[in-house]
Every structure is written in structure tokens, then in C-alpha cells.
Design a protein around this motif. Structure first.
Motif, PDB file in Angstrom:
ATOM      1  N   UNK A  10       0.845  -1.195   0.000  1.00 63.02           N
ATOM      2  CA  UNK A  10       0.000   0.000   0.000  1.00 63.02           C
ATOM      3  C   UNK A  10       0.882   1.247   0.000  1.00 63.02           C
ATOM      4  N   UNK A  11       0.422   2.283  -0.682  1.00 74.25           N
ATOM      5  CA  UNK A  11       1.127   3.566  -0.719  1.00 74.25           C
ATOM      6  C   UNK A  11       0.788   4.343   0.548  1.00 74.25           C
ATOM      7  N   UNK A  12       1.764   4.540   1.405  1.00 74.42           N
ATOM      8  CA  UNK A  12       1.571   5.280   2.655  1.00 74.42           C
ATOM      9  C   UNK A  12       2.075   6.717   2.571  1.00 74.42           C
ATOM     10  N   UNK A  13       2.539   7.134   1.396  1.00 76.96           N
ATOM     11  CA  UNK A  13       3.201   8.433   1.297  1.00 76.96           C
ATOM     12  C   UNK A  13       2.327   9.602   1.734  1.00 76.96           C
ATOM     13  N   UNK A  38       5.338   9.540   4.832  1.00 73.28           N
ATOM     14  CA  UNK A  38       5.822  10.909   5.027  1.00 73.28           C
ATOM     15  C   UNK A  38       5.225  11.578   6.256  1.00 73.28           C
ATOM     16  N   UNK A  39       4.157  10.999   6.801  1.00 73.01           N
ATOM     17  CA  UNK A  39       3.439  11.635   7.904  1.00 73.01           C
ATOM     18  C   UNK A  39       3.283  10.657   9.058  1.00 73.01           C
ATOM     19  N   UNK A  40       4.308  10.598   9.902  1.00 75.32           N
ATOM     20  CA  UNK A  40       4.298   9.699  11.056  1.00 75.32           C
ATOM     21  C   UNK A  40       4.228  10.557  12.321  1.00 75.32           C
ATOM     22  N   UNK A  41       3.227  10.272  13.152  1.00 73.16           N
ATOM     23  CA  UNK A  41       3.082  10.959  14.432  1.00 73.16           C
ATOM     24  C   UNK A  41       3.206   9.931  15.538  1.00 73.16           C
ATOM     25  N   UNK A  42       4.072  10.211  16.499  1.00 72.03           N
ATOM     26  CA  UNK A  42       4.243   9.358  17.666  1.00 72.03           C
ATOM     27  C   UNK A  42       3.645  10.091  18.862  1.00 72.03           C
TER      28      UNK A  42
END
Length: 152
Positions: A10-13, A38-42
Motif C-alpha cells: 500500500x502507498x503510505x506516502x 511521510x506523515x508519522x506521528x508518535x
């Protein structure tokens, strides 16, 4: 016979990936996702040095607070990586209600997706799994594939 897992790419960009927790498992998962999302929130009041460093470099967003359901509102994909089974369970329940695919680090039976072993070379991405039954075999296969791709 145990179920085999279907490889699903899957495209997660442009997707919003939310990781709840920032320990060693979360660090490994974030490290894997960095090549794809490109958009990772921890979300976690504390984090490993790796997570803190990635946030300082602007590679991920780190929200220094405890989990709350509000943090799932814009998520397309969620990883529950806390040391608290009850929190992970609440994340699972909320994601199910919201229709968000979720991975629980402490309960693979309630995961919508799993993390395969990944080998990358240029635009080639190979995912490897032994369907959770033999991690050693999966690691050996990953090393063989990695070596083979290096020769190309």
C-alpha cells in the motif's frame, strides 16, 4: 494448517500514520515506516533516543502526551505500541469503531496487518513473513534475498 498471510502493498506516502507509544518496538516500527510514510506521528510522554532524535530532525512528529482517543481522529493507520495492554485494547476498540487498520504490539490475534521483514533496493521492495511461525526462517530468507539483490 495455519493461515498464510497475503502480501498487501500500500502507498503510505500521503497517509497519516499514528504510533501510540515510543519504546523499542515503536522505534523499530517507525524506522521501518520511514522509507514509506511521510506523515508519522508518535504519541507518548517519553520516547527512546531514536524517536526523540527523529523528531528533532523533523522526520516524524512527536506529541509528548499520554494516549487519548482524539489523537486517532485523522489517522489512516495506527500502531498500538505501549507497555499497557489495557491502553492497546482501547486503541484497538477505537480503531475498529473508526474503521482504521490497527496493529497491536502485544496481541497479534487482533492485528489488521503485520510487519514483514523488509528488503529494499532502489524501487524494489520485498516483504517476508513465515506467518508468525518461524522468525528465524524469515530472517534467513530476508538475508538471502538481501544478498541476491546486492548482486543486481
Amino acid at each position: 494448517m495455519k493461515n498464510k498471510y497475503f502480501p498487501f502493498f500500500v502507498d503510505l506516502s500521503e497517509k497519516q500514520v499514528v504510533v501510540i507509544g515510543a519504546g523499542s518496538i515503536a522505534s523499530r516500527r517507525v524506522r521501518t515506516l520511514l522509507s514509506f510514510a511521510d506523515h508519522i506521528t508518535v504519541v507518548s510522554p517519553e520516547a527512546t533516543e531514536e524517536i526523540a532524535g527523529l523528531a528533532a530532525e523533523g522526520k516524524i512528529r512527536w506529541i509528548k502526551e499520554k494516549y487519548s482517543r482524539e489523537r486517532l481522529a485523522d489517522a489512516d493507520l495506527v500502531l498500538a505500541c505501549t507497555d499497557h495492554p489495557e491502553v492497546n485494547s482501547d486503541i484497538h476498540a477505537a480503531c475498529k469503531c473508526l474503521g482504521i487498520p490497527v496493529n497491536l504490539c502485544n496481541d497479534r490475534t487482533r492485528c489488521d496487518f503485520y510487519f514483514p521483514g523488509i528488503v529494499e533496493k532502489d524501487n524494489v521492495v520485498v516483504g517476508i513473513t513465515a506467518s508468525g511461525s518461524d522468525h528465524h526462517l524469515a530472517r534467513q530468507v530476508r538475508e538471502i534475498i538481501s544478498s541476491a539483490l546486492e548482486k543486481i
